[in-house]
Design an enzyme around this catalytic site. Structure first.
Site, PDB file in Angstrom:
ATOM      1  N   ASP A 364       0.848  -1.197   0.000  1.00 14.73           N
ATOM      2  CA  ASP A 364       0.000   0.000   0.000  1.00 14.73           C
ATOM      3  C   ASP A 364       0.880   1.242   0.000  1.00 14.73           C
ATOM      4  O   ASP A 364       2.067   1.198  -0.371  1.00 14.73           O
ATOM      5  CB  ASP A 364      -0.964  -0.067   1.213  1.00 14.73           C
ATOM      6  CG  ASP A 364      -2.239   0.730   0.997  1.00 14.73           C
ATOM      7  OD1 ASP A 364      -2.195   1.963   1.165  1.00 14.73           O
ATOM      8  OD2 ASP A 364      -3.275   0.130   0.661  1.00 14.73           O
ATOM      9  N   ASP A 365       0.343   2.341   0.408  1.00 19.12           N
ATOM     10  CA  ASP A 365       1.021   3.641   0.411  1.00 19.12           C
ATOM     11  C   ASP A 365       2.410   3.541   1.049  1.00 19.12           C
ATOM     12  O   ASP A 365       2.594   2.834   2.039  1.00 19.12           O
ATOM     13  CB  ASP A 365       0.140   4.606   1.219  1.00 19.12           C
ATOM     14  CG  ASP A 365       0.475   6.050   0.967  1.00 19.12           C
ATOM     15  OD1 ASP A 365       1.466   6.312   0.257  1.00 19.12           O
ATOM     16  OD2 ASP A 365      -0.263   6.911   1.477  1.00 19.12           O
ATOM     17  N   ARG A 441      -5.234  16.547   3.159  1.00 23.66           N
ATOM     18  CA  ARG A 441      -4.211  15.526   3.441  1.00 23.66           C
ATOM     19  C   ARG A 441      -2.869  15.920   2.803  1.00 23.66           C
ATOM     20  O   ARG A 441      -2.189  15.108   2.193  1.00 23.66           O
ATOM     21  CB  ARG A 441      -4.661  14.156   2.926  1.00 23.66           C
ATOM     22  CG  ARG A 441      -4.073  13.003   3.738  1.00 23.66           C
ATOM     23  CD  ARG A 441      -4.261  11.664   3.050  1.00 23.66           C
ATOM     24  NE  ARG A 441      -3.881  10.589   3.937  1.00 23.66           N
ATOM     25  CZ  ARG A 441      -3.464   9.402   3.529  1.00 23.66           C
ATOM     26  NH1 ARG A 441      -3.392   9.123   2.253  1.00 23.66           N
ATOM     27  NH2 ARG A 441      -3.123   8.468   4.389  1.00 23.66           N
ATOM     28  N   LYS A 474      -4.304  -0.874  -6.488  1.00 20.66           N
ATOM     29  CA  LYS A 474      -5.317  -0.154  -5.691  1.00 20.66           C
ATOM     30  C   LYS A 474      -5.197   1.322  -6.070  1.00 20.66           C
ATOM     31  O   LYS A 474      -4.136   1.930  -5.899  1.00 20.66           O
ATOM     32  CB  LYS A 474      -5.037  -0.366  -4.201  1.00 20.66           C
ATOM     33  CG  LYS A 474      -6.009   0.376  -3.277  1.00 20.66           C
ATOM     34  CD  LYS A 474      -5.759  -0.068  -1.835  1.00 20.66           C
ATOM     35  CE  LYS A 474      -6.457   0.806  -0.814  1.00 20.66           C
ATOM     36  NZ  LYS A 474      -6.051   0.449   0.554  1.00 20.66           N
ATOM     37  N   ASP A 476      -6.270   4.991  -5.503  1.00 16.40           N
ATOM     38  CA  ASP A 476      -6.873   5.779  -4.425  1.00 16.40           C
ATOM     39  C   ASP A 476      -7.158   7.227  -4.848  1.00 16.40           C
ATOM     40  O   ASP A 476      -6.654   7.709  -5.879  1.00 16.40           O
ATOM     41  CB  ASP A 476      -5.917   5.757  -3.217  1.00 16.40           C
ATOM     42  CG  ASP A 476      -6.661   5.691  -1.896  1.00 16.40           C
ATOM     43  OD1 ASP A 476      -7.795   6.188  -1.829  1.00 16.40           O
ATOM     44  OD2 ASP A 476      -6.090   5.157  -0.930  1.00 16.40           O
ATOM     45  N   ASN A 478      -7.789  10.664  -2.328  1.00 19.27           N
ATOM     46  CA  ASN A 478      -7.957  10.945  -0.902  1.00 19.27           C
ATOM     47  C   ASN A 478      -8.298  12.375  -0.508  1.00 19.27           C
ATOM     48  O   ASN A 478      -7.945  12.813   0.600  1.00 19.27           O
ATOM     49  CB  ASN A 478      -6.694  10.512  -0.152  1.00 19.27           C
ATOM     50  CG  ASN A 478      -6.743   9.030   0.168  1.00 19.27           C
ATOM     51  OD1 ASN A 478      -7.779   8.513   0.550  1.00 19.27           O
ATOM     52  ND2 ASN A 478      -5.639   8.343  -0.009  1.00 19.27           N
ATOM     53  N   ASP A 546     -12.753   2.692   4.745  1.00 22.65           N
ATOM     54  CA  ASP A 546     -11.543   2.661   5.575  1.00 22.65           C
ATOM     55  C   ASP A 546     -11.860   2.134   6.964  1.00 22.65           C
ATOM     56  O   ASP A 546     -10.959   1.935   7.774  1.00 22.65           O
ATOM     57  CB  ASP A 546     -10.936   4.068   5.691  1.00 22.65           C
ATOM     58  CG  ASP A 546      -9.921   4.325   4.591  1.00 22.65           C
ATOM     59  OD1 ASP A 546      -9.607   3.383   3.843  1.00 22.65           O
ATOM     60  OD2 ASP A 546      -9.456   5.474   4.470  1.00 22.65           O
TER      61      ASP A 546
HETATM   62  C1  GLA Z   1      -6.619   5.739   1.957  1.00 23.93           C
HETATM   63  C2  GLA Z   1      -7.093   4.324   1.753  1.00 23.93           C
HETATM   64  C3  GLA Z   1      -6.412   3.407   2.717  1.00 23.93           C
HETATM   65  C4  GLA Z   1      -4.922   3.499   2.529  1.00 23.93           C
HETATM   66  C5  GLA Z   1      -4.477   4.940   2.697  1.00 23.93           C
HETATM   67  C6  GLA Z   1      -3.016   5.095   2.333  1.00 23.93           C
HETATM   68  O1  GLA Z   1      -7.070   6.253   3.150  1.00 23.93           O
HETATM   69  O2  GLA Z   1      -8.472   4.244   1.855  1.00 23.93           O
HETATM   70  O3  GLA Z   1      -6.849   2.084   2.550  1.00 23.93           O
HETATM   71  O4  GLA Z   1      -4.606   3.018   1.235  1.00 23.93           O
HETATM   72  O5  GLA Z   1      -5.213   5.818   1.856  1.00 23.93           O
HETATM   73  O6  GLA Z   1      -2.574   6.380   2.463  1.00 23.93           O
END
Ligand code: GLA
Length: 726
Positions: A364-365, A441, A474, A476, A478, A546
């Protein structure tokens, strides 16, 4: 499917279970009927000329009726109809009158695509018939083509509008709905999804009152707050009985869905692009397509409505190899490590995944730029060698012999002010010159209405995906949009930017899914901030929320299931105590809730106890055996978690030989009643065997008496796997 009677100028659209009838009178396209299926015939008498004027002017030359008091198919602003219009145009001279009258129509087999926009598709021409009704304003020559795509076997009618400027000067489209619905009554309940980050798609239901009830987003995304659909029901409608009129917009940006009972107790509802953040300059010869609205009708309650949408969205909106294939069991690094991973830690997690039968590890991130927190590097999609000295390849090479695929996180639409991308192209984000930009963010939004931005993103992502090492992405998003602008766009086109952004996003996604057909794409927007039918066309699953707490997920998944299929909902087993709510929940409850979606884990597997590891192995096998049947199965909402102390549902396989039923106790009441719950969708005469206990039940027993629920502990749950006896 589509019948036209040239003597009475009636159109009758028939699906398997409902009819939709329109008629041309005095050049106006009137709406006559939407409901239970009718045999083909003359329904002219449905139209009642009441002549109620109540200060509403009568149109010159139109002897028949007062426009303000008739059901219209695509109402326009400026003449006698003083209700909310579906179409509003600012003409070359600044006036805003448009008066559409019937010109002609065509009927064709199949279903055309909508240029630049996601849409429901067919696999062969017999699945759909399309009616296009052409309306025109005689003065301005503004023309609207109303598309009606009838998918009879799916009980679906889809609609959109093409607006063409056939006049000599430029006009501005101020408002262009995808579909409008006039009903001759006002007694409706309206159901919607409302929510916020980590609490998406809760269900709200109330009676419609006089005034305008509006669900909308102006946030630059379909949003966590409302969802782009409109469900009107009769007041007495339940899961299994009563009228439902529902429509879903296939779009991911700003939308409006509204319903307004008017002065004569008729109701006008509509759905489309949100006009508050939109206008579109249409030069002579140009055209504009609205997004598609997908509508269904049920006389047997909400369940049938959901089933109609689920089948359609799973099989005729989602695309690619994962439309039909079982999705891999994945483990996502986010709640396992957040930004705090390196090659060694990921390898340990990978090894553990191998031992536990997990099939895909998602980084992930935090893998790119210098991203140790959320304050930098979005836009710099290049591996951070401090954390991953051997690049993505280092992890890939470790996972490959273990039989584990690799997935990766991107947030392509964003840029951090602290990034090389921003330093090189400070002008690439949404921007209104001289006004400070708001950060969300710590990030800004790239202007995807610009081709050079989309090309950069394509190249950045293709460089990573082109290595062939990535099996899953994935995607995203945000934050929501503010300061939507581009200094280079002329003032009279500024309000096109948000829609052009989505056209840019859709074309970028189209290129990526075409060029990387083996990659499974999952969309995300802080969880479910863009859980909409538009993105499902490109990405067959969505990170639902989330909030990974199993108990909180009950309402979220229940609400999401009104419209969206289980195959679209990503649901993971997370750690206990849960990171968002600190709820302590038994492993089996976390599993039972996650099994209803595209399944995975959101925890550090190296931290699990031996007992938990055994559970991961056993439940993983359950998902591998039944996951596909669940995602293609028929979902029944049995007990509403909004009700207070429990939730229950079941999923029945397509051939009805398998049923997985789940009950979760969310609140213990002392000396509670003897709880049992009835299943639905089974074969009444078949014998079903409970896989765990070996007990046998007949389908009619399970559906009429049900199963006892011997649960006593808060957050405990039971799941029954019932298989038809051979
Ligand atoms: C969002 C996604 C999370 C994760 C974070 C990473 O909030 O919904 O699942 O991937 O970003 O920064």
């Amino acid at each position: 499917m589509i019948f036209f009677d040239k003597d009475t100028l009636q159109f009758q659209l028939n699906t398997k279970s409902f009819s939709y009838v329109m008629q041309v009178r005095d050049g106006f396209l009137l709406h006559l009927y939407w409901g239970e299926k009718l045999s083909q015939g003359d329904h002219s008498y449905f139209f009642r000329e009441q002549g109620r004027a109540a200060f509403s002017p009568r149109l010159e030359g139109c002897r028949g009726f007062i426009l303000d008091d008739v059901p219209l198919e695509y109402p326009c602003w400026g003449r006698g109809d003083l209700r909310t219009p579906a179409l509003e145009i600012e003409n070359t001279d600044g006036s805003n009158i448009v008066d559409l009258r019937y010109v002609s129509h065509t009927v064709q087999a199949g279903k055309p695509g909508i240029p630049g926009l996601p849409a429901v598709y067919v696999e062969n021409e017999n699945e759909c018939e399309t009616l296009v009704i052409r309306l025109q304003d005689a003065y301005s020559k503004v023309t609207a083509e109303l598309y009606y795509c009838v998918m009879a076997d799916y009980d679906i009618l889809t609609r959109y509008t093409r607006i063409i400027n056939e006049g000599e000067g430029s006009v501005q489209i101020r408002r262009a709905m995808s579909a409008s619905f006039d009903f001759d009554k006002a007694e409706f309940d309206i159901l919607s999804n409302y929510g916020t980050h980590c609490r998406e798609r809760q269900i709200e239901r109330h009676a419609l009152k006089h005034g305008r009830f509006i669900l909308s987003s102006r946030r630059g995304a379909s949003s966590h707050v409302h969802n782009p659909f409109m469900i009107l029901t009769s007041p007495e409608t339940s899961e299994t009985a009563g009228d439902v009129f529902a429509t879903v917009l296939v779009y991911s940006g700003n939308f409006v869905a509204e319903a307004a009972p008017g002065q004569f107790d008729s109701t006008r509802a509509m759905i489309g692009l949100n006009p508050e953040e939109f206008s579109w300059k249409l030069n002579p010869g140009e055209d504009f397509y609205t997004p598609e609205a997908v509508q269904t009708y049920s006389s047997t309650g909400l369940e049938t409505m959901s089933h109609n949408f689920h089948t359609l969205f799973r099989t005729r909106l989602a695309r690619g190899i994962y439309r039909d294939a079982r999705r891999p069991v994945l483990l996502n690094s986010w709640e396992a490590c957040y930004f705090g991973f390196d090659e060694e830690r990921l390898k340990k997690i990978g090894t553990c995944c191998g031992d536990l039968g997990i099939e895909l590890l998602v980084i992930d991130d935090g893998w790119f730029g210098k991203r140790d927190s959320d304050n930098c590097s979005l836009g710099d999609w290049v591996v951070d060698k401090r954390k991953l000295p051997n690049g993505i390849e280092g992890i890939y090479n470790h996972l490959k012999p273990l039989g584990i695929d690799l997935g990766i996180w991107f947030e392509p639409e964003m840029v951090s002010p602290d990034s090389d991308l921003y330093r090189n192209h400070p002008d690439w984000c949404l921007d209104i010159a001289d006004i400070p930009r708001s950060e969300g963010r710590n990030q800004l939004i790239l202007d995807l209405s610009r081709k050079e931005v989309c090309d950069y993103l394509y190249d950045s992502l293709a460089a990573v995906l082109g290595t062939g090492m990535i099996a899953y992405v994935k995607w995203d998003f945000n934050r929501n949009m503010t300061e939507v602008g581009n200094p280079n766009v002329p003032a009279d086109q500024k309000r096109e930017i948000t829609h052009r952004y989505y056209l840019g996003l859709y074309s970028l996604l189209e290129r990526l899914v075409t060029d990387f057909p083996k990659v499974l794409f999952e969309s995300c927007s802080g969880g479910g901030g863009r859980f909409d039918a538009g993105l499902l066309y490109y990405m067959p699953q969505v990170w639902t929320s989330d909030n990974s707490d199993a108990i909180e997920r009950l309402r979220i998944q229940h609400g999401t299931s009104l419209v969206y299929p289980l195959s679209a909902m990503s649901a993971h087993v997370s750690a206990s105590p849960n990171h968002q709510t600190e709820h302590v929940t038994p492993f089996m409850t976390r599993f039972n809730v996650a099994l209803t979606g595209s399944f995975g884990y959101e925890l550090d597997p190296t931290q699990l106890s031996d007992e938990e590891k055994q559970l991961v192995l056993a439940t993983g096998n359950t998902f591998k055996s039944y996951g596909e049947a669940v995602s293609k199965g028929t979902y029944y909402r049995l007990r509403d978690p909004h009700g207070g102390d429990h939730a229950a549902w079941c999923v029945v396989s397509e051939d009805r030989s398998l049923c997985i039923a789940t009950f979760v106790l969310t609140h213990v009441r002392m000396y509670g009643r003897n709880e049992r719950f009835c299943l639905r969708g089974l074969k009444p005469d078949a014998v079903y065997v409970d896989k765990n206990s070996g007990a046998e039940y007949r389908g009619d027993q399970l559906m009429n008496f049900g199963l006892h629920v011997p649960l006593a502990l808060e957050f405990s749950s039971l799941q029954w796997i019932l298989e038809e006896k051979a």
